[in-house]
Design a protein around this motif. Structure first.
Motif, PDB file in Angstrom:
ATOM      1  N   ALA A 175       0.709  -1.155   0.103  1.00  0.00           N
ATOM      2  CA  ALA A 175       0.126  -0.092   0.080  1.00  0.00           C
ATOM      3  C   ALA A 175       1.010   1.239   0.017  1.00  0.00           C
ATOM      4  O   ALA A 175       0.489   2.306  -0.729  1.00  0.00           O
ATOM      5  CB  ALA A 175      -0.773   0.101   1.088  1.00  0.00           C
ATOM      6  N   ALA A 176       2.168   1.112   0.712  1.00  0.00           N
ATOM      7  CA  ALA A 176       2.847   2.489   0.667  1.00  0.00           C
ATOM      8  C   ALA A 176       3.421   2.734  -0.605  1.00  0.00           C
ATOM      9  O   ALA A 176       3.652   3.832  -1.160  1.00  0.00           O
ATOM     10  CB  ALA A 176       3.942   1.952   1.582  1.00  0.00           C
ATOM     11  N   ILE A 177       3.874   1.576  -1.506  1.00  0.00           N
ATOM     12  CA  ILE A 177       4.071   1.676  -2.714  1.00  0.00           C
ATOM     13  C   ILE A 177       3.238   2.343  -3.683  1.00  0.00           C
ATOM     14  O   ILE A 177       3.445   3.157  -4.415  1.00  0.00           O
ATOM     15  CB  ILE A 177       4.586   0.411  -3.375  1.00  0.00           C
ATOM     16  N   ASP A 178       1.928   1.900  -3.392  1.00  0.00           N
ATOM     17  CA  ASP A 178       0.902   2.293  -4.317  1.00  0.00           C
ATOM     18  C   ASP A 178       0.588   4.022  -3.842  1.00  0.00           C
ATOM     19  O   ASP A 178       0.543   4.557  -5.033  1.00  0.00           O
ATOM     20  CB  ASP A 178      -0.298   1.668  -3.698  1.00  0.00           C
ATOM     21  N   GLU A 179       0.731   4.340  -2.826  1.00  0.00           N
ATOM     22  CA  GLU A 179       0.625   5.708  -2.321  1.00  0.00           C
ATOM     23  C   GLU A 179       1.779   6.402  -2.945  1.00  0.00           C
ATOM     24  O   GLU A 179       1.509   7.683  -3.291  1.00  0.00           O
ATOM     25  CB  GLU A 179       0.718   5.909  -0.675  1.00  0.00           C
ATOM     26  N   MET A 180       2.998   6.006  -3.046  1.00  0.00           N
ATOM     27  CA  MET A 180       4.180   6.741  -3.479  1.00  0.00           C
ATOM     28  C   MET A 180       3.969   6.897  -5.098  1.00  0.00           C
ATOM     29  O   MET A 180       4.144   7.960  -5.385  1.00  0.00           O
ATOM     30  CB  MET A 180       5.284   6.017  -3.234  1.00  0.00           C
ATOM     31  N   ARG A 181       3.472   5.914  -5.619  1.00  0.00           N
ATOM     32  CA  ARG A 181       3.335   5.780  -7.188  1.00  0.00           C
ATOM     33  C   ARG A 181       2.436   7.107  -7.426  1.00  0.00           C
ATOM     34  O   ARG A 181       2.533   7.921  -8.133  1.00  0.00           O
ATOM     35  CB  ARG A 181       2.903   4.533  -7.548  1.00  0.00           C
ATOM     36  N   THR A 182       1.286   7.095  -6.651  1.00  0.00           N
ATOM     37  CA  THR A 182      -0.153   7.994  -6.735  1.00  0.00           C
ATOM     38  C   THR A 182       0.621   9.409  -6.659  1.00  0.00           C
ATOM     39  O   THR A 182       0.534  10.537  -7.326  1.00  0.00           O
ATOM     40  CB  THR A 182      -0.963   7.884  -5.898  1.00  0.00           C
ATOM     41  N   ARG A 183       1.438   9.725  -5.260  1.00  0.00           N
ATOM     42  CA  ARG A 183       1.806  11.026  -5.161  1.00  0.00           C
ATOM     43  C   ARG A 183       2.974  11.562  -6.085  1.00  0.00           C
ATOM     44  O   ARG A 183       2.842  12.726  -6.142  1.00  0.00           O
ATOM     45  CB  ARG A 183       2.404  10.751  -3.675  1.00  0.00           C
ATOM     46  N   ARG A 184       3.848  10.587  -6.615  1.00  0.00           N
ATOM     47  CA  ARG A 184       4.734  11.065  -7.697  1.00  0.00           C
ATOM     48  C   ARG A 184       4.247  11.041  -9.026  1.00  0.00           C
ATOM     49  O   ARG A 184       4.997  11.273 -10.057  1.00  0.00           O
ATOM     50  CB  ARG A 184       5.896   9.958  -7.407  1.00  0.00           C
ATOM     51  N   GLY A 185       2.856  10.903  -9.043  1.00  0.00           N
ATOM     52  CA  GLY A 185       2.530  10.726 -10.554  1.00  0.00           C
ATOM     53  C   GLY A 185       2.839   9.812 -11.448  1.00  0.00           C
ATOM     54  O   GLY A 185       3.175   9.824 -12.782  1.00  0.00           O
ATOM     55  N   VAL A 186       3.113   8.451 -10.974  1.00  0.00           N
ATOM     56  CA  VAL A 186       3.499   7.445 -11.714  1.00  0.00           C
ATOM     57  C   VAL A 186       2.378   6.653 -12.656  1.00  0.00           C
ATOM     58  O   VAL A 186       1.350   6.612 -11.946  1.00  0.00           O
ATOM     59  CB  VAL A 186       4.360   6.254 -11.013  1.00  0.00           C
ATOM     60  N   PRO A 187       2.728   6.720 -13.855  1.00  0.00           N
ATOM     61  CA  PRO A 187       1.245   6.295 -14.613  1.00  0.00           C
ATOM     62  C   PRO A 187       1.190   4.793 -14.269  1.00  0.00           C
ATOM     63  O   PRO A 187       1.731   4.000 -13.584  1.00  0.00           O
ATOM     64  CB  PRO A 187       1.908   6.250 -16.098  1.00  0.00           C
ATOM     65  N   ARG A 188      -0.373   4.609 -14.101  1.00  0.00           N
ATOM     66  CA  ARG A 188      -0.884   3.130 -13.459  1.00  0.00           C
ATOM     67  C   ARG A 188      -0.084   2.127 -14.182  1.00  0.00           C
ATOM     68  O   ARG A 188       0.049   1.020 -13.842  1.00  0.00           O
ATOM     69  CB  ARG A 188      -2.399   3.184 -13.584  1.00  0.00           C
ATOM     70  N   ASP A 189      -0.084   2.249 -15.786  1.00  0.00           N
ATOM     71  CA  ASP A 189       0.385   1.094 -16.418  1.00  0.00           C
ATOM     72  C   ASP A 189       1.998   0.979 -16.653  1.00  0.00           C
ATOM     73  O   ASP A 189       2.693  -0.048 -17.091  1.00  0.00           O
ATOM     74  CB  ASP A 189      -0.144   1.236 -17.803  1.00  0.00           C
ATOM     75  N   TYR A 190       2.547   1.769 -16.035  1.00  0.00           N
ATOM     76  CA  TYR A 190       4.185   1.654 -16.002  1.00  0.00           C
ATOM     77  C   TYR A 190       4.712   0.602 -15.256  1.00  0.00           C
ATOM     78  O   TYR A 190       4.219   0.572 -13.803  1.00  0.00           O
ATOM     79  CB  TYR A 190       4.881   3.014 -15.413  1.00  0.00           C
ATOM     80  N   GLN A 191       5.671  -0.186 -15.498  1.00  0.00           N
ATOM     81  CA  GLN A 191       6.021  -1.399 -14.621  1.00  0.00           C
ATOM     82  C   GLN A 191       7.462  -0.953 -14.038  1.00  0.00           C
ATOM     83  O   GLN A 191       8.357  -0.905 -14.787  1.00  0.00           O
ATOM     84  CB  GLN A 191       6.177  -2.604 -15.562  1.00  0.00           C
ATOM     85  N   LEU A 192       7.432  -0.690 -12.894  1.00  0.00           N
ATOM     86  CA  LEU A 192       8.508  -0.111 -12.348  1.00  0.00           C
ATOM     87  C   LEU A 192       9.994  -1.178 -12.463  1.00  0.00           C
ATOM     88  O   LEU A 192       9.629  -2.210 -11.892  1.00  0.00           O
ATOM     89  CB  LEU A 192       8.303   0.217 -10.691  1.00  0.00           C
ATOM     90  N   LYS A 193      11.053  -0.385 -12.904  1.00  0.00           N
ATOM     91  CA  LYS A 193      12.253  -1.404 -12.744  1.00  0.00           C
ATOM     92  C   LYS A 193      13.219  -0.439 -12.659  1.00  0.00           C
ATOM     93  O   LYS A 193      13.073   0.874 -12.532  1.00  0.00           O
ATOM     94  CB  LYS A 193      12.230  -2.157 -14.195  1.00  0.00           C
TER      95      LYS A 193
END
Length: 271
Positions: free
Chosen positions: A36-54
Motif C-alpha cells: 500500500a505504501a508503494i501504491d501511495e508513493m506511485r500516486t503521489r509522484r504521478g507514476v502512470p498506472r500502466d508503468y512497470q517499475l524497474k
C-alpha cells in the motif's frame, strides 16, 4: 510467513564483471502495508498506472532527477518495512556459464533463506523471477529444490530446505515486490560495475546507492558486518591470483561504502 522474491542481474557474460543473484525477504505480516505504501508513493509522484517499475527505464514523462528520486524512495521504503537483501555473486571469468551460475545462485540464496528462517521462525515461500534458460532447466531445478533440497554440501550429501513451503514464479507487474527487487539489484549492479569497469564518473552515484542499500543486507544485528548469509562471494576458494584480487578489490570497495562483509576470500580450503 516470509516471502523471498528473487532475481538476477549482470547475466551477460563479460570478462571482469560479476553475475549477481539475489533475493529480498519480506515479512508476510507487513506485506499488505508495504504494498500500500508503494501504491501511495506511485500516486503521489504521478507514476502512470500502466508503468512497470524497474531500475531502467523510467516513466516516459519523468525527468532523470524525478526517476532517481523515485528509486531512492523505493529503497528507503524497503528499509523502513524491514525487508532484507540476500546476495550471491560470482565473477564471470570463473563461472562455468551464466545459466549454471544463475542456478548455483538460486541454490545459495535459497539455502541462506532457509538458514535465516531458522533464526526468524516460521515458514517461507520463494518466488523466482520467471525466465527461460536452455531446455527450460529451471522448472526441474525448482522441483528439485522442493523435493530434495540442496546437494553437494561439504558436510552433507543433501539437505532438505524444510522451512521453505514452496518455490514459485513471479513477474514484474504482478506485484510491487518483483519491481523492488529489480531496483535493488539494479542499483547494486550499477555500483559494482562502476568499480570493476573503472568508471570514475559513476563512483559518486555508486557510493550513494550503496549507502541506500547497506541497511537492506541481512545481518543478525544491524551493527554487525554482513555475514555470508547476507552476501556471499563464490567460489570461496580462488586459487588464481588475478581473480582473487578482483574479489578482494570488490570486497574492499563495498567496505569503503559501508557494506563490510564477513566472508574471507582465500586461496586454500578452510574445512
Amino acid at each position: 510467513m516470509h516471502l523471498f522474491y528473487c532475481d538476477e542481474t549482470n547475466l551477460e557474460e563479460r570478462a571482469g564483471d560479476f553475475l549477481i543473484y539475489g533475493g529480498l525477504i519480506i515479512d508476510g505480516a507487513t506485506a499488505k502495508e508495504f504494498s500500500a505504501a508503494i501504491d501511495e508513493m506511485r500516486t503521489r509522484r504521478g507514476v502512470p498506472r500502466d508503468y512497470q517499475l524497474k531500475f531502467n527505464p523510467g516513466p516516459e514523462a519523468f525527468t532523470h532527477e524525478q526517476f532517481i528520486a523515485l528509486k531512492q524512495e523505493v529503497l528507503q521504503l524497503t528499509a523502513h518495512f524491514g525487508a532484507r537483501l540476500v546476495v550471491y555473486t560470482i565473477l564471470h571469468d570463473v563461472a562455468s556459464n551464466p545459466d549454471i551460475a544463475r542456478r548455483n545462485g538460486i541454490n545459495t540464496v535459497c539455502y541462506h533463506f532457509d538458514c535465516i528462517l531458522n533464526r526468524l521462525g516460521g515458514a517461507g515461500l520463494v518466488l523466482i523471477d520467471r525466465f527461460n534458460d536452455e531446455g527450460n532447466a529451471i522448472d526441474a531445478h525448482l522441483r528439485d529444490k522442493f523435493t530434495v533440497g540442496i546437494t553437494g554440501l561439504p558436510y552433507s550429501p543433501e539437505m532438505r530446505l524444510a522451512n521453505i513451503s514452496g518455490f514459485h514464479y513471479s513477474a514484474i507487474g504482478q506485484s510491487h515486490f518483483p519491481s523492488i527487487v529489480d531496483v535493488a539489484l539494479g542499483s547494486l549492479r550499477l555500483a559494482i560495475n562502476a568499480h570493476t569497469r573503472q568508471m570514475a564518473g559513476l563512483l559518486g552515484t555508486a557510493n550513494t546507492l550503496l549507502g541506500l542499500l547497506s541497511p537492506l543486507f541481512w545481518r543478525q544485528n544491524d551493527s554487525d558486518p554482513v555475514p555470508e548469509l547476507g552476501f556471499q562471494f563464490s567460489p570461496k576458494v580462488i586459487r588464481a591470483t588475478r581473480y582473487r584480487e578482483k574479489y578482494l578489490g570488490l570486497k574492499d570497495f563495498l567496505a569503503r561504502a559501508g557494506i563490510v562483509t564477513y566472508q574471507e576470500i582465500t586461496d586454500q580450503r578452510t574445512y
